[in-house]
Design an enzyme around this catalytic site. Structure first.
Site, mmCIF file in Angstrom:
data_model
loop_
_atom_site.group_PDB
_atom_site.id
_atom_site.type_symbol
_atom_site.label_atom_id
_atom_site.label_comp_id
_atom_site.label_asym_id
_atom_site.label_seq_id
_atom_site.Cartn_x
_atom_site.Cartn_y
_atom_site.Cartn_z
ATOM 1 N N GLU A 28 17.747 39.243 22.918
ATOM 2 C CA GLU A 28 16.568 40.107 22.832
ATOM 3 C C GLU A 28 15.875 40.306 24.179
ATOM 4 O OE1 GLU A 28 14.065 38.697 19.652
ATOM 5 O OE2 GLU A 28 15.462 39.443 18.141
ATOM 6 N N GLU A 85 11.818 35.259 9.754
ATOM 7 C CA GLU A 85 11.364 35.214 11.155
ATOM 8 C C GLU A 85 12.521 35.503 12.103
ATOM 9 O OE1 GLU A 85 9.077 34.962 14.505
ATOM 10 O OE2 GLU A 85 8.415 35.128 12.434
ATOM 11 N N TYR A 88 20.231 35.055 13.233
ATOM 12 C CA TYR A 88 21.082 35.229 14.398
ATOM 13 C C TYR A 88 22.470 34.687 14.103
ATOM 14 C CZ TYR A 88 22.904 34.910 19.120
ATOM 15 O OH TYR A 88 23.680 35.053 20.243
ATOM 16 N N VAL A 89 23.477 35.429 14.547
ATOM 17 C CA VAL A 89 24.863 34.996 14.493
ATOM 18 C C VAL A 89 25.417 35.106 15.910
ATOM 19 C CG1 VAL A 89 27.166 35.482 13.544
ATOM 20 C CG2 VAL A 89 25.125 35.745 12.101
ATOM 21 N N GLY A 97 30.912 38.553 8.360
ATOM 22 C CA GLY A 97 30.075 38.515 7.165
ATOM 23 C C GLY A 97 28.991 37.453 7.175
ATOM 24 N N GLY A 99 26.083 37.289 8.868
ATOM 25 C CA GLY A 99 24.744 37.873 8.755
ATOM 26 C C GLY A 99 24.455 38.317 7.332
ATOM 27 N N ASN A 126 17.829 47.646 18.455
ATOM 28 C CA ASN A 126 18.900 46.861 17.842
ATOM 29 C C ASN A 126 19.594 47.688 16.752
ATOM 30 O OD1 ASN A 126 20.554 44.932 16.710
ATOM 31 N ND2 ASN A 126 18.998 43.337 16.655
ATOM 32 N N TYR A 133 20.645 46.932 7.893
ATOM 33 C CA TYR A 133 19.478 46.896 7.006
ATOM 34 C C TYR A 133 19.354 48.187 6.208
ATOM 35 C CZ TYR A 133 18.286 43.006 10.110
ATOM 36 O OH TYR A 133 18.308 41.857 10.849
#
Length: 172
Positions: A28, A85, A88-89, A97, A99, A126, A133
């Protein structure tokens, strides 16, 4: 073939959690903001009555990712919600799979706790996460502007407050 498993984080995962937090901060572009220490993790995730919880995703015996969540509250719904919150992978394990498995487990936790909402934030750049999502049917809440108060400004505002007449149970 992957053998993904999700389990609750334990105190033995402290360094692993901090490793994933650092990787996430680097991803990030905010590595300098990752200030958590083992003592912070112990005091918050692994205290007697934690208000934040962690999950570890493993592929076989290999930890590949994590999620940290907590329960919030909606006065409009009169119900708790689950707030993700961080999820992360590690890059070398993406596309297997993990996430999605973490999101499914979090949704299960939300449903099991009668939560009215499952919410999170994502950085506007992102695009891989946003696409995921969107594919789940999650929708951005563009009518809300998120604010943050930290550091000196947070302390300055707190210093302006009047002492409470009665003790409060709002301490974390």
């Amino acid at each position: 073939m992957t053998h993904l498993a999700i389990r609750p984080a334990t105190i033995d995962d402290t360094n692993l959690i901090l490793h994933f937090v650092r990787e996430l901060a680097i991803y990030e572009k905010a590595e300098q903001e990752a200030l958590a220490t083992p003592a912070h993790v112990h005091r918050t995730l692994f205290c007697t009555n934690p208000k934040v919880h962690g999950l570890i995703c493993q592929d076989g015996d290999t930890p590949v990712g994590f999620a940290v969540y907590f329960f919030n509250y909606s006065t409009w719904q009169g119900r708790h919600g689950l707030y993700l919150e961080d999820l992360y992978v590690s890059p070398e394990h993406r596309g297997k799979g993990a996430g999605m498995a973490l999101l499914r487990q979090l949704a299960r936790i939300a449903v099991d706790h009668d939560c009215g909402r499952f919410e999170w934030s994502v950085l506007d750049w992102n695009t891989p996460s946003i696409a995921l999502y969107d594919s789940l049917g999650a929708r951005p809440q563009s009518e809300w502007i998120r604010y943050r108060l930290t550091g000196d400004e947070l302390h300055a505002l707190a210093a302006q407050s009047q002492p409470l007449l009665q003790p409060s149970n709002t301490a974390p």
